[in-house]
Design a protein around this motif. Structure first.
Motif, PDB file in Angstrom:
ATOM      1  N   ALA A 939      42.881  43.695  52.387  1.00 27.93           N
ATOM      2  CA  ALA A 939      43.539  43.581  51.129  1.00 27.93           C
ATOM      3  C   ALA A 939      43.377  42.367  50.485  1.00 27.93           C
ATOM      4  N   LEU A 940      43.288  41.174  51.199  1.00 28.69           N
ATOM      5  CA  LEU A 940      43.013  40.063  50.222  1.00 28.69           C
ATOM      6  C   LEU A 940      41.783  39.646  49.989  1.00 28.69           C
ATOM      7  N   ALA A 941      40.951  40.428  50.502  1.00 31.35           N
ATOM      8  CA  ALA A 941      39.406  40.410  49.910  1.00 31.35           C
ATOM      9  C   ALA A 941      39.389  41.378  48.701  1.00 31.35           C
ATOM     10  N   GLY A 950      43.566  36.481  42.176  1.00 34.59           N
ATOM     11  CA  GLY A 950      43.472  36.865  43.595  1.00 34.59           C
ATOM     12  C   GLY A 950      44.893  37.536  43.937  1.00 34.59           C
ATOM     13  N   ALA A 951      45.939  37.900  43.142  1.00 28.95           N
ATOM     14  CA  ALA A 951      47.013  38.241  43.483  1.00 28.95           C
ATOM     15  C   ALA A 951      46.944  39.838  44.084  1.00 28.95           C
ATOM     16  N   VAL A 952      47.804  39.993  44.951  1.00 34.85           N
ATOM     17  CA  VAL A 952      47.682  41.581  45.604  1.00 34.85           C
ATOM     18  C   VAL A 952      48.906  42.107  44.747  1.00 34.85           C
ATOM     19  N   ALA A1039      53.688  42.044  42.669  1.00 35.26           N
ATOM     20  CA  ALA A1039      52.694  41.076  42.954  1.00 35.26           C
ATOM     21  C   ALA A1039      52.985  40.038  43.904  1.00 35.26           C
ATOM     22  N   ALA A1040      51.997  39.682  44.717  1.00 31.11           N
ATOM     23  CA  ALA A1040      52.373  38.868  45.896  1.00 31.11           C
ATOM     24  C   ALA A1040      51.024  38.047  45.783  1.00 31.11           C
ATOM     25  N   GLN A1048      52.579  40.425  53.905  1.00 31.19           N
ATOM     26  CA  GLN A1048      53.377  41.430  54.720  1.00 31.19           C
ATOM     27  C   GLN A1048      54.767  41.525  54.104  1.00 31.19           C
ATOM     28  N   ALA A1049      55.304  40.346  53.165  1.00 32.97           N
ATOM     29  CA  ALA A1049      56.602  40.543  52.612  1.00 32.97           C
ATOM     30  C   ALA A1049      56.448  41.735  51.493  1.00 32.97           C
ATOM     31  N   LEU A1050      55.088  41.809  50.760  1.00 33.42           N
ATOM     32  CA  LEU A1050      55.190  42.751  49.886  1.00 33.42           C
ATOM     33  C   LEU A1050      54.963  44.287  50.383  1.00 33.42           C
TER      34      LEU A1050
END
Length: 1190
Positions: A939-941, A950-952, A1039-1040, A1048-1050
């Motif tokens: 997910a981060l990649a 770079g935000a999810v 957005a996280a 994980q919180a998102l």
């Protein structure tokens, strides 16, 4: 369209005009026929329909209204055919418009006959050539009309004046006193009434023959009826006239031999070139202007001498007037541009002698003298106005004084045609409204300005689709249903006003006009006329200069808009199979739009919104389509896919050929992967449209599977052909079981050759759709069942795996080759071997190969992951579908409790339920379902590659779920939620605002409870006014920060929102979710596994209730142990990540309570089941003791 071929026999099917036009256009697009052939084919289509309509009208004389309607339609189609015939004459006929003037005389030192000089002038002058082609067209129309009429034959010597002779000798009546041809005009007395009628009938036929370019037949007619003197007078300029054009010019060139031409050349050398022809034309003008006289006789001599004033009274149609004007203008221009070579003075007869002879014939001496002087000026070429003036003045002078005639002559033929021939006094407004409208098109074709033509058609058909006002129509033809436009409609606004009146009275007529206009512009583009390449189009040249780039662009743009309008109307009328070829001729933007509409209309059949093959019972039913109806709809959609694929592929191949090898200049800009892009774009638009409900979105996936299905069919057909060939050759007589394996290997090999991006499109869409369906309710889950049971073909996952492996192997080989090339390059650089430019080029090729290998490797990894995800979703929805069917049987069995067959049914149901429970536990809960694909690292990649910060990011489109207390309202006229044709419910007005504010408050409250560690931003927005597809829905943007804890919180926040776990927030129904695959799967994994645990607990309780042993392995007693076990024991944690969670951590507090409550009920029911046999044993023991006491 209401123009169909009448009189069909039994078993014959009507072929519409659109279908015939489409067949012509497909031949043009496929280069099997050229643009010129297409013009001829469409002419034949219109002409044959006109003949068929005319034939049926002749059989409907007992029905006047029907007869008039058919005749009106026949006239319209005949006018359409005439328009296409004009296109052929102007842009397709390669023959010289006026011929070559004969075969030529050899050995004359380049000397040419005057007739040859006239033909050369017409050939070299564009304006004269255009006029000659128009004259040829008008003569061909008259010839066709004359052949259709087939008038009564003339008796031999019918033209002799026997009755007049008898009456003259008897001295009775007021007939002429002499019988020479000029007697009626000279004496002012008439012929006998019978002879006058015969004379008028003969001259009317002579006029018709001359009007049709059949002057030789007119001369034969004069000889046949006993008037050789008239044949001699009409043939003074030659058997074919002064200047034959078109087919008459071809006949002239074939009929005149070299010997005759040699005689004519010798005569011209002796007596002057063109002088006798000029003198004859002057004499014809004098005969035409000599009063009194029959109108047809004046018209005949006026046509030979170029007098419009003499021909006008005999013109009964616009075509007659146009021919008279164009023929006179052409001959007048030729007399100006081709100089005469005057006769030598010494060889002429003295003028006084000629004047004395005329005086002795009864002509006044002054008149005879003026005539002789005028004739001598023609012969000697001494007239002040040149040759044309010597013959009596140009016909242009009849429209004004000399200055106006000179100014008119300085302009081009097209402008003159528009000014005079298209003027109201030229009968241009005669005929039916359809004929008048087509006449405007013919006039614009003659003028030759394609920009004006395209603008006229666009304005009349596209911009004024609703037609004119009520004032445009004043009357209706009796019985024919044809309204006549008023004069204001014809004069006010010109052609546009007329088009308004026509469109307002008969939409079907306007539709036929639109169909033929669209094909006309396509044909003109194929001929190269639109781009200003008319001459090259006629001569076969391949290249040429554009006329005016701005005008060309404007014309092509208008042509595109008209074609878009035509294709749109085809879609509205349900003629979907005709659309694919026309999409190829459109530019990218309109092609994409109309292709989406085509796919949407086919999809309505596939989803049951529209009946298939006229079966109205299939549309909109709550249970969807039957198997037969679904198969018919799927076959129709696959046929549409195959048609699009065929035409897009043909156009791509056509675009790769050199322009000079193409049969036409019709341009296309189809991309190599056009169909794949169109299908993917359409599927994505459907997934983002709330009007497409969950079941409809599942059906849409079928479009993306067609490339795979087509590849499988091709592979199967190839394997069958190979087997048949081997069988015929006798090579497989000793093969038993290997044929199937060989066929499978060949099939897999062909499927691998499919574009890998086609696999990517269907896998990515299906996986995204599975996420959205799994996070919904039972209705969306049922759509997931349909997706895997009825939509996605078997073997797609494995084929994608095979394609990924093949792609990875190819990428690895390419990478090895690139590495070896790089090593060789380094060695060459180190040893300084080779030129510097060659080394640089080699290095660039090596880098390009390495980059392509890297792209293939990434695609292989993506395909492998997508295929793995789809296999996991197939397992999840497969188990869910089995469980749904099991619950249905369970409810049916519970309702039928107490029947004798209940025990066997209960036993079977318990066995099936136990197997299903074990499948849930072993295949879903114990194997880390979707675990590797839902890792935070992926997910981060993905977030780092997609966004600069770079935000999810996760975007949810939600609405209020239907049911009691729901804020959503069903769409007007839509099916109820739960039916297969139902769209998603939407919110309106205050309900939308209330839902939005409550959801925003709940999300903000949940984010506040996360504390200061995770960083999550929340934005809740209603639908934008500009976005039609999002009306009635709410969008949640999350957005996280790019770190595991925030991610994980998102994920937890999205799960809470979807599962209804937000405190104080309303329940949600997920309509769409946009996120990277890892984040989407993390949300789905947490929600779906929690749901699976709840269903396993409920299934376990039901099994025990049916009498199963709670401690038996078949009833899943290990469920609680799996929940209590740590991630290290169960292997369900996220490998290599902090904070790995087990099954227990996937459940919310309320879900855990439900599981524990179900387990408690299971334990209680288990105790009851154990007590049941004990009670029965006690009852049996008490019964035995009672019998013993007895």
């Amino acid at each position: 369209m209401d123009v169909d071929l009448p009189g069909l026999g039994v078993g014959q099917q009507r072929v519409s005009l659109e279908e015939e036009l489409t067949s012509v256009f497909t031949a043009l697009l496929s280069d099997s026929r050229g643009a010129k052939d297409a013009v001829v084919d469409i002419y034949n289509v219109c002409h044959q329909r006109a003949e068929a309509l005319r034939a049926e009208a002749s059989e409907q004389l007992h029905r006047p209204a029907r007869h008039m309607t058919l005749m009106t339609l026949a006239e319209e189609m005949e006018a359409q055919a005439a328009t296409w015939q004009l296109v052929f004459c102007l842009y397709c006929d390669e023959a010289p418009p006026a011929g070559v003037g004969g075969g030529g005389v050899i050995g004359t030192g380049g000397a040419k006959l005057y007739r040859e000089r006239l033909a050369d002038s017409v050939k070299l002058d564009p304006e004269q050539a255009r006029c000659a082609r128009v004259v040829s067209w008008l003569e061909s129309l008259a010839d066709d009309c004359l052949r259709r009429q087939a008038g009564a034959a003339f008796a031999p010597e019918e033209g002799l004046w026997h009755e007049t002779k008898t009456e003259m000798r008897a001295g009775r009546g007021s007939v002429v006193s002499e019988l020479d041809p000029d007697a009626p005009g000279r004496t002012g007395r008439p012929l006998h009434a019978g002879n006058a009628r015969s004379q008028e009938r003969i001259l009317a036929r002579v006029w018709q023959l001359m009007r049709a370019g059949r002057l030789p037949e007119a001369l034969e007619l004069c000889q046949h009826v006993g008037q050789p003197w008239r044949a001699a007078a009409l043939g003074g300029g030659g058997q074919f006239g002064a200047l034959p054009v078109g087919s008459a010019a071809i006949e002239h060139d074939q009929a005149v031999d070299s010997e005759l031409q040699a005689e004519e050349l010798a005569d011209e050398v002796t007596h002057g070139s063109g002088t006798l022809l000029a003198l004859w034309r002057w004499a014809a003008q004098q005969a035409a202007s000599a009063p009194p006289g029959d109108k047809f006789e004046r018209a005949v001599f006026g046509g030979l001498g170029g007098s419009i004033a003499a021909m006008a009274p005999a013109c009964s149609s616009w075509e007659d007037f146009a021919w008279a004007y164009c023929r006179s203008w052409l001959e007048s221009q030729l007399m100006r541009t081709v100089p005469l070579e005057p006769h030598a003075t010494g060889d002429l007869v003295a003028g006084d002698v000629v004047a004395s002879a005329l005086a002795r014939c009864g002509i006044a001496p002054a008149t005879a003298q003026r005539s002789v002087e005028a004739a001598m000026s023609v012969v000697l070429g001494t007239s002040g106005g040149g040759a044309a003036a010597a013959t009596g003045g140009p016909p242009l002078a009849s429209y004004g004084d000399g200055s106006e005639a000179a100014a008119t002559a300085s302009r081009g033929f097209g402008q003159l045609f528009a000014q005079h021939v298209m003027a109201p006094g030229s009968l241009v407004h005669s005929g039916s409204p359809a004929v008048q409208a087509l006449r405007q098109v013919q006039g614009l074709l003659v003028q030759g300005d394609m920009s004006v033509l395209a603008g006229h058609l666009h304005n009349a058909l596209v911009e004024r689709r609703n037609g004119g006002g009520g004032a445009a129509v004043v009357t209706a033809a009796e019985g024919g249903g044809e309204a006549v436009p008023s004069a204001a409609a014809m004069d006010d606004g010109g052609a546009d006003g007329l088009a308004n009146a026509v469109a307002a009275t008969n939409p079907e007529r306007r539709w036929r006009m639109c169909a033929l206009a669209a094909h006309m512009l396509l044909a003109l583009e194929g001929l190269g006329v639109v781009a200003g390449r008319e001459q090259e189009a006629r001569s076969g040249g391949a290249t040429g200069a554009l006329s005016d780039p701005f005008e060309v662009h404007k014309t092509l743009e208008l042509s595109q808009q008209l074609l878009v309008f035509y294709v749109s109307r085809l879609l509205e009328r349900g003629q979907l199979p005709l659309v694919p070829p026309y999409l190829c001729a459109l530019r990218t933007a309109p092609r994409s739009s109309l292709c989406g509409e085509l796919l949407a209309l086919h999809t309505r059949r596939l989803t049951g919104l529209v009946a298939v093959d006229g079966d109205a019972s299939a549309a909109g039913g709550p249970t969807g389509l039957s198997e037969e109806q679904l198969a018919a709809a799927d076959s129709e959609c696959f046929s549409a896919f195959a048609s699009l694929d065929e035409w897009f592929r043909r156009c791509v191949e056509r675009q790769q050929q050199p322009p000079e090898e193409l049969a036409s200049r019709l341009a296309t800009d189809i991309r190599p992967n056009e169909l794949r892009i169109q299908l993917a774009t359409f599927a994505l638009s459907c997934r983002n449209n709330p009007l497409y409900g969950p079941h409809q979105r599942s059906r849409v996936t079928r479009w993306l599977t067609y490339p795979y299905i087509a590849a499988v069919q091709q592979a199967t057909a190839a394997a069958a052909a190979e087997d048949e060939q081997r069988r015929q050759e006798g090579l497989n007589n000793d093969v038993d079981g290997g044929g199937g394996d060989a066929e499978q290997q060949q099939r897999a090999a062909v499927v691998v050759q499919l574009d890998p991006m086609s696999y990517y499109d269907v896998l990515d869409y299906a996986n995204c759709l599975c996420c959205e369906l799994a996070l919904g309710d039972d209705v969306t889950a049922a759509a997931g069942h349909v997706l895997f049971e009825e939509v996605l073909p078997e073997g797609l996952d494995q084929a994608a795996f095979t394609a990924a492996e093949s792609l990875a192997a190819s990428a690895a080989a390419a990478a090895d080759a690139a590495a070896a090339a790089a090593a060789e390059l380094d060695a060459a650089v180190a040893t300084s071997s080779g030129s510097l430019s060659a080394l640089i080029q080699q290095q660039q090729l090596q880098q390009q190969a390495a980059a392509e290998a890297a792209v293939e490797e990434r695609l292989a990894v993506q395909l492998r992951n997508l295929a793995s995800e789809l296999s996991a979703w197939r397992l999840f929805f497969g188990l869910d579908a089995q469980l749904a069917r099991w619950w249905s049987r369970h409810e049916a069995l519970t309702a039928a409790a107490g029947q004798e067959e209940g025990e066997e049914a209960v036993a079977a149901l318990v066995q099936e339920g136990g197997e299903l429970l074990q499948a849930y536990l072993e295949q879903l809960l114990q194997v880390g379902w979707q675990q590797d694909l839902a890792s935070p690292a992926r997910a981060l990649a993905a977030a780092a590659a997609a966004a600069s910060d770079g935000a999810v990011r996760v975007t949810l489109t939600v609405t209020s779920p239907p049911g009691a207390g729901s804020l959503a309202e069903p769409s007007s006229g839509a099916a109820a939620w739960g039916q297969q044709t139902a769209p998603y419910p939407v919110l309106q007005g205050a309900a939308l605002l209330e839902f939005q504010l409550a959801l925003q408050a709940g999300l903000q409250r949940e984010v506040a409870q996360l504390g200061a560690g995770p960083a999550v931003d929340v934005v809740v927005a209603g639908p934008a006014e500009a976005e039609e597809q999002g009306q009635g829905l709410v969008t949640v943007s999350l957005a996280a920060a790019p770190e595991p804890q925030s991610w994980q919180a998102l994920v937890g926040l999205v799960c809470s929102a979807v599962r209804g776990g937000l405190e104080g927030a309303p329940r949600l129904l997920l309509v769409g979710m946009e996120a990277d695959r890892a984040t989407s799967l993390a949300v789905c994994r947490r929600c779906c596994l929690a749901q699976a645990v709840l269903r396993c607990a409920a299934l376990r309780l039901s099994l025990v209730t049916l009498g199963a042993d709670a401690d038996s392995p078949a009833t899943g007693p290990q469920l609680l142990e799996m929940l209590a076990a740590s991630p290290e024991v169960t292997g369900l944690g996220t490998r290599g990540s902090a904070g790995a969670a087990g099954l227990l951590d996937l459940l919310t507090q309320s879900q855990l309570q439900h599981v524990l409550a179900a387990e408690a009920d299971t334990a209680v029911q288990h105790l009851r089941n154990q007590q049941q046999p004990r009670r029965w044993q006690q009852q049996q023991l008490q019964e035995q003791q009672r019998w013993r006491r007895v």
